[in-house]
Design a protein around this motif. Structure first.
Motif, mmCIF file in Angstrom:
data_model
loop_
_atom_site.group_PDB
_atom_site.id
_atom_site.type_symbol
_atom_site.label_atom_id
_atom_site.label_comp_id
_atom_site.label_asym_id
_atom_site.label_seq_id
_atom_site.Cartn_x
_atom_site.Cartn_y
_atom_site.Cartn_z
ATOM 1 N N VAL A 95 59.607 -10.791 32.218
ATOM 2 C CA VAL A 95 59.305 -10.985 33.631
ATOM 3 C C VAL A 95 59.388 -9.616 34.282
ATOM 4 O O VAL A 95 60.433 -8.956 34.248
ATOM 5 N N ILE A 96 58.252 -9.181 34.830
ATOM 6 C CA ILE A 96 58.161 -7.891 35.521
ATOM 7 C C ILE A 96 58.127 -8.197 37.013
ATOM 8 O O ILE A 96 57.233 -8.898 37.482
ATOM 9 N N ASN A 97 59.104 -7.708 37.729
ATOM 10 C CA ASN A 97 59.215 -7.984 39.160
ATOM 11 C C ASN A 97 58.684 -6.829 39.999
ATOM 12 O O ASN A 97 58.803 -5.664 39.613
ATOM 13 N N ALA A 98 58.138 -7.155 41.161
ATOM 14 C CA ALA A 98 57.580 -6.155 42.066
ATOM 15 C C ALA A 98 58.645 -5.210 42.606
ATOM 16 O O ALA A 98 58.325 -4.102 43.035
ATOM 17 N N ASP A 99 59.914 -5.600 42.538
ATOM 18 C CA ASP A 99 60.982 -4.736 43.045
ATOM 19 C C ASP A 99 61.434 -3.692 42.035
ATOM 20 O O ASP A 99 62.402 -2.973 42.262
ATOM 21 N N GLY A 100 60.730 -3.600 40.884
ATOM 22 C CA GLY A 100 61.079 -2.591 39.881
ATOM 23 C C GLY A 100 62.111 -3.046 38.870
ATOM 24 O O GLY A 100 62.637 -2.241 38.118
ATOM 25 N N THR A 101 62.395 -4.346 38.812
ATOM 26 C CA THR A 101 63.329 -4.871 37.813
ATOM 27 C C THR A 101 62.560 -5.707 36.797
ATOM 28 O O THR A 101 61.414 -6.090 37.030
ATOM 29 N N TYR A 102 63.184 -5.954 35.667
ATOM 30 C CA TYR A 102 62.562 -6.778 34.625
ATOM 31 C C TYR A 102 63.645 -7.494 33.833
ATOM 32 O O TYR A 102 64.826 -7.141 33.883
ATOM 33 N N SER A 103 63.210 -8.513 33.067
ATOM 34 C CA SER A 103 64.094 -9.156 32.102
ATOM 35 C C SER A 103 63.265 -9.576 30.897
ATOM 36 O O SER A 103 62.084 -9.919 31.033
ATOM 37 N N ASP A 104 63.861 -9.508 29.721
ATOM 38 C CA ASP A 104 63.249 -9.932 28.463
ATOM 39 C C ASP A 104 64.064 -11.090 27.912
ATOM 40 O O ASP A 104 65.295 -11.003 27.836
ATOM 41 N N THR A 105 63.368 -12.155 27.518
ATOM 42 C CA THR A 105 64.033 -13.336 26.981
ATOM 43 C C THR A 105 63.412 -13.687 25.636
ATOM 44 O O THR A 105 62.180 -13.713 25.498
ATOM 45 N N ALA A 106 64.257 -13.950 24.647
ATOM 46 C CA ALA A 106 63.786 -14.353 23.312
ATOM 47 C C ALA A 106 63.216 -15.760 23.381
ATOM 48 O O ALA A 106 63.445 -16.503 24.347
ATOM 49 N N MET A 116 65.164 -6.420 12.553
ATOM 50 C CA MET A 116 63.965 -6.309 13.354
ATOM 51 C C MET A 116 64.349 -5.750 14.713
ATOM 52 O O MET A 116 65.317 -6.144 15.317
ATOM 53 N N LYS A 117 63.568 -4.814 15.114
ATOM 54 C CA LYS A 117 63.819 -4.197 16.403
ATOM 55 C C LYS A 117 63.270 -5.092 17.515
ATOM 56 O O LYS A 117 62.143 -5.520 17.475
ATOM 57 N N LYS A 118 64.107 -5.416 18.475
ATOM 58 C CA LYS A 118 63.665 -6.248 19.604
ATOM 59 C C LYS A 118 62.759 -5.413 20.494
ATOM 60 O O LYS A 118 62.955 -4.227 20.679
ATOM 61 N N LEU A 119 61.735 -6.046 21.046
ATOM 62 C CA LEU A 119 60.848 -5.312 21.921
ATOM 63 C C LEU A 119 61.239 -5.487 23.369
ATOM 64 O O LEU A 119 61.759 -6.495 23.761
ATOM 65 N N ILE A 120 61.001 -4.471 24.097
ATOM 66 C CA ILE A 120 61.264 -4.519 25.522
ATOM 67 C C ILE A 120 59.964 -4.142 26.201
ATOM 68 O O ILE A 120 59.516 -3.020 26.122
ATOM 69 N N VAL A 121 59.328 -5.144 26.778
ATOM 70 C CA VAL A 121 58.078 -4.901 27.478
ATOM 71 C C VAL A 121 58.236 -5.428 28.884
ATOM 72 O O VAL A 121 58.566 -6.554 29.089
ATOM 73 N N ALA A 122 58.003 -4.678 29.793
ATOM 74 C CA ALA A 122 58.106 -5.163 31.129
ATOM 75 C C ALA A 122 57.556 -4.117 32.105
ATOM 76 O O ALA A 122 57.028 -3.171 31.681
ATOM 77 N N ALA A 123 57.831 -4.068 33.037
ATOM 78 C CA ALA A 123 57.134 -3.199 33.654
ATOM 79 C C ALA A 123 57.465 -2.850 34.888
ATOM 80 O O ALA A 123 58.024 -3.674 34.855
#
Length: 135
Positions: free
Chosen positions: A61-72, A1-8
């Motif tokens: 978690v989409i951060n206002a500084d342009g960074t993100y993290s994805d957690t299972a 299964m392909k992990k999704l990366i959604v953030a923003a």
């Protein structure tokens, strides 16, 4: 299964003027009025739950500084990196080894803040603000 990366992302354009008293005074109101960055459909930075078509859930978690993290769902960090809006799509560039950049076309947000994010390749995911997902 392909992990999704959604953030923003937000794109800031800096002027090339020499600082002086008049420029600094003129810039202050503009900086105060700058809108917070949003993903391509206008949704704000924050914590979101993304549900894939197979039912798997990931927290982004989409951060206002342009960074993100994805957690299972089990708390394992899946990816982290930067996000930006590029050509009307919300794009994620992971710094995590083995993860590829992905861009998503996102639908308008519903009244509850949820939306559909469709990657350039792969199945769409349903994204909800974490508070709404818990309700």
């Amino acid at each position: 299964m392909k992990k999704l990366i959604v953030a923003a992302s937000f794109l800031a354009i800096a002027g090339c003027t020499q600082p002086n008293e008049q420029t600094d005074e003129a810039a202050a109101p503009a900086e105060a009025e700058m809108a917070a960055p949003t993903v391509s459909n206008g949704s704000p930075p924050g914590t979101y739950e993304a549900t894939a078509t197979d039912g798997s859930v990931m927290t982004t978690v989409i951060n206002a500084d342009g960074t993100y993290s994805d957690t299972a769902a089990d708390g394992t960090l899946v990816a982290e990196g930067t996000w930006a809006v590029v050509d009307g799509k919300t794009c994620f560039t992971p710094t995590t080894e083995g993860r590829e950049p992905m861009c998503f076309t996102v639908s308008a947000a519903a009244d509850d803040g949820s939306f559909i994010a469709t990657p350039d390749a792969g199945d769409p995911v349903t994204v909800r603000p974490a508070a709404a997902a818990a309700d």
